[in-house]
Design an enzyme around this catalytic site. Structure first.
Site, PDB file in Angstrom:
ATOM      1  CG  ASP A 175      45.072  -6.063  27.971  1.00  0.00           C
ATOM      2  OD1 ASP A 175      44.533  -6.826  27.155  1.00  0.00           O
ATOM      3  OD2 ASP A 175      45.925  -5.214  27.654  1.00  0.00           O
ATOM      4  CG  HIS A 202      46.156  -3.385  24.365  1.00  0.00           C
ATOM      5  ND1 HIS A 202      45.367  -4.015  25.311  1.00  0.00           N
ATOM      6  CD2 HIS A 202      45.327  -3.073  23.336  1.00  0.00           C
ATOM      7  CE1 HIS A 202      44.114  -4.058  24.873  1.00  0.00           C
ATOM      8  NE2 HIS A 202      44.066  -3.512  23.675  1.00  0.00           N
TER       9      HIS A 202
END
Length: 339
Positions: A175, A202
């Site tokens: 990310d 996530h």
């Protein structure tokens, strides 16, 4: 604002000229799921990392071939391949770092939650092996859904009586890698010098990019925030769609996993100020596991650095993320205790 550590590629000369004495001091690293789309390229990157003395590759098939292929590369790490549960003990013996990309990949139309039933069982079994054979190793969980597989691993270690919250990490690094890339492209920045903290979880709305804390400091219009934030949150889906059924984000995830492992190894070797965002046990929010910038040390997690001051836009994102993240976490915890 904390500067998150970047992976620097080892040069060929450095990798080839390390002394035997130095190699003996450096650790054994295992990749569980080493034959898969993430595992193979991540193993290649780790083979090229001079901090790795021994690379142990495990999967349910094909690992001897992957190990043989990697063993021909002219870097000092020795490579071994292991297949099946009966070889897990030998694979994990003496490991200081274990990376777990094992599991099935996402396909078009699938959410990370759709992966739960299959991947939860895989992560539980591998966590049980880690708790038994290398209980003090740093364990990096890559297998999705990370929001649920991290608590699964933690609960397994708790049941085994060897849980240490400084050792179990959810690898949310991709990310940050994506956010760095997208922001640098949008603002014309040097991506190698761009740092974007990403907190929360996530998947989907649990991913909270802190665009107010970008380094170097930049400004975003309201429309840029509205466009960029969901792109970071749904970047995995972008890749799944682009691959049209041929897989998910494997190469970028392999890079991110290798970057995280490299940071752990650097901190273990005594490097100061090594920071990565990672999902760890946390009391910072109501979610018992939460990703924030963390300071790594010789024994794993040294300090949770929190997330600082949020903009009003980011606070709204966080408020939406927490209930979803808690549900994901509870699903993982319940899975272990109901079996």
């Amino acid at each position: 604002m904390y500067a998150i550590t970047r992976m620097t590629a080892p040069t060929r000369n450095v990798a080839r000229t390390l002394s035997t004495t130095a190699v003996q001091r450096w650790p054994k690293v295992a990749v569980l799921g080493a034959s898969g789309g993430i595992g193979q390229p991540m193993s290649l990157l780790l083979k090229n990392n001079p901090a790795v003395a021994k690379l142990a590759l495990y999967d349910i098939a094909h690992t001897p071939g992957v190990a043989a292929d990697l063993s021909h590369i002219e870097t000092h790490a020795s490579v071994s391949g292991y297949i099946g549960e009966e070889q897990l003990a030998e694979c994990l013996d003496g490991c200081k770092v274990v990376m777990i990309p094992a599991g099935v990949p996402r396909k078009p139309g699938m959410s990370r939650d759709d992966l739960f039933n299959t991947n939860a069982s895989i992560v539980q079994a591998l966590a049980e092996a880690c708790a038994k054979y290398c209980p003090t190793a740093v364990v990096g969980i890559i297998a999705n859904p990370v929001n649920s597989t991290v608590p699964i691993a933690a609960e397994v270690f708790k049941k085994a009586g060897v849980y240490d919250p400084t050792k179990i990490f959810g690898v949310t690094t991709l990310d940050i890698v994506r956010a760095n890339t997208f922001v640098a492209q949008l603002k014309g920045l040097d991506v190698a010098q761009t740092n974007v903290p990403v907190i929360g979880g996530h998947s989907g709305i649990t991913i909270v990019p802190l665009l107010s804390q970008v380094s170097p400091q930049v400004r975003f219009t309201e429309q840029e925030l509205k466009d960029l934030t969901p792109r970071i949150q749904e970047a995995g889906t972008e890749v799944v769609k682009a691959k049209a059924g041929a897989g998910s984000a494997t190469l970028s995830m392999a890079y991110a996993g290798a970057r995280f492992a490299n940071s752990v190894l650097e901190a273990m070797a005594g490097k100061q100020g090594v920071i990565e965002c990672s999902m760890v046990e946390s009391t910072i929010t109501d979610a018992p596991y939460f990703s924030t910038p963390v300071l790594l040390g010789k024994n794993g997690l040294e300090k949770n650095l929190g997330y600082g001051k949020l903009s009003a836009f980011e606070q709204t994102l966080l408020d939406a993320a927490i209930p979803e993240l808690i549900n994901n976490i509870n699903k993982g915890i319940d899975f272990v205790h109901k079996k």
